[in-house]
Design a protein around this motif. Structure first.
Motif, mmCIF file in Angstrom:
data_model
loop_
_atom_site.group_PDB
_atom_site.id
_atom_site.type_symbol
_atom_site.label_atom_id
_atom_site.label_comp_id
_atom_site.label_asym_id
_atom_site.label_seq_id
_atom_site.Cartn_x
_atom_site.Cartn_y
_atom_site.Cartn_z
ATOM 1 N N ALA A 9 0.862 -1.185 0.000
ATOM 2 C CA ALA A 9 0.000 0.000 0.000
ATOM 3 C C ALA A 9 0.893 1.228 0.000
ATOM 4 O O ALA A 9 1.920 1.257 0.681
ATOM 5 N N ASP A 40 -10.453 -7.136 -1.864
ATOM 6 C CA ASP A 40 -9.482 -6.075 -2.164
ATOM 7 C C ASP A 40 -9.752 -4.851 -1.292
ATOM 8 O O ASP A 40 -10.881 -4.351 -1.240
ATOM 9 N N LYS A 42 -9.198 -1.829 -1.640
ATOM 10 C CA LYS A 42 -9.708 -0.646 -2.342
ATOM 11 C C LYS A 42 -11.220 -0.675 -2.508
ATOM 12 O O LYS A 42 -11.839 0.339 -2.808
ATOM 13 N N GLN A 43 -11.823 -1.849 -2.337
ATOM 14 C CA GLN A 43 -13.266 -1.991 -2.471
ATOM 15 C C GLN A 43 -13.996 -1.846 -1.128
ATOM 16 O O GLN A 43 -15.210 -1.988 -1.064
ATOM 17 N N LYS A 152 -2.882 -1.610 3.969
ATOM 18 C CA LYS A 152 -3.623 -0.353 3.856
ATOM 19 C C LYS A 152 -3.886 0.269 5.219
ATOM 20 O O LYS A 152 -3.724 1.491 5.393
#
Length: 217
Positions: A9, A40, A42-43, A152
């Motif tokens: 990340a 994921d 990012k989702q 992340k």
């Protein structure tokens, strides 16, 4: 059989570190990751990631998170070696996990070449390890998705530390105008970029070059 997943990340950020995370989990427990909603990072919303972080740590057999500082990133970017740096860090994490098979999110345009870079940094005891180097592995493989969430969350914590001290720095990415305004103002006032910024990134190089030109006038 232990299955591993590795992801990063903050690779493209102009502020803060890049975080690389790896998880290993017994193959029989992988369905549990799907059951709790791992996918994921990012989702997912930040709240969902935070909730999943603790659950992932509880379910997996091992995890490791590595912080790559901006200065280290800069030294490799100047030598056009960022992909090799990321491959080396992933290899270090994989060595610690003692997995039978591992999936990695590939940053190289050539997944096979990236796999070879990782293998070059692995200890000889890992010669039987099966490595899958894949584009978009974080959205394809749930174990890599779990690693992406850990990376992340840790990356967000690092950015929050900087924000707590310097306030409005934006997202930390060069596409964010708030971030670039913060950097331009910093350079204008201090005549040098902040220590937590990546001076090898083109937008910051341009800012520094413009400053040097003005000083010569």
């Amino acid at each position: 059989m232990l299955i591993g997943g590795v992801d990063e990340a903050g690779r493209g950020s102009i502020i803060g570190p890049m975080i690389v995370a790896g998880v290993s989990i017994d193959e029989s427990k992988i369905p549990k990751l799907k059951e709790i909603g791992v996918r994921d990072s990012k989702q997912l919303t930040s709240q969902a990631r935070e909730k999943l972080y603790d659950e992932i740590v509880r379910i997996v057999d091992y995890y490791h998170i590595h912080t790559v500082k901006p200065t280290e990133i800069d030294s490799h970017v100047l030598q056009k070696g960022l992909n090799r740096l990321e491959a080396r860090v992933m290899a270090q994490i994989i060595s610690k996990m003692m997995v039978d098979e591992v999936y990695v999110d590939c940053c190289d345009t050539n997944p096979e070449r990236y796999k070879e870079h990782i293998i070059a940094h692995l200890k000889s005891t890992s010669h039987n390890l099966k490595i899958h180097s894949m584009h978009h592995a974080d959205s394809i493989n749930v174990v890599v998705s779990a690693a992406s969430i850990l990376a992340k969350i840790r990356r967000d914590l690092e950015i929050q530390k900087i924000k707590k001290r310097y306030h409005d720095i934006g997202s930390g990415y060069p596409s964010d105008e708030r971030t670039m305004i913060f950097i331009r103002n910093w350079v204008q006032m201090k005549k040098t970029p902040p220590a937590f910024a990546r001076r090898s990134w083109k937008p910051l190089r341009i800012i520094l070059e413009n400053m040097e030109q003005k000083m010569l006038l």
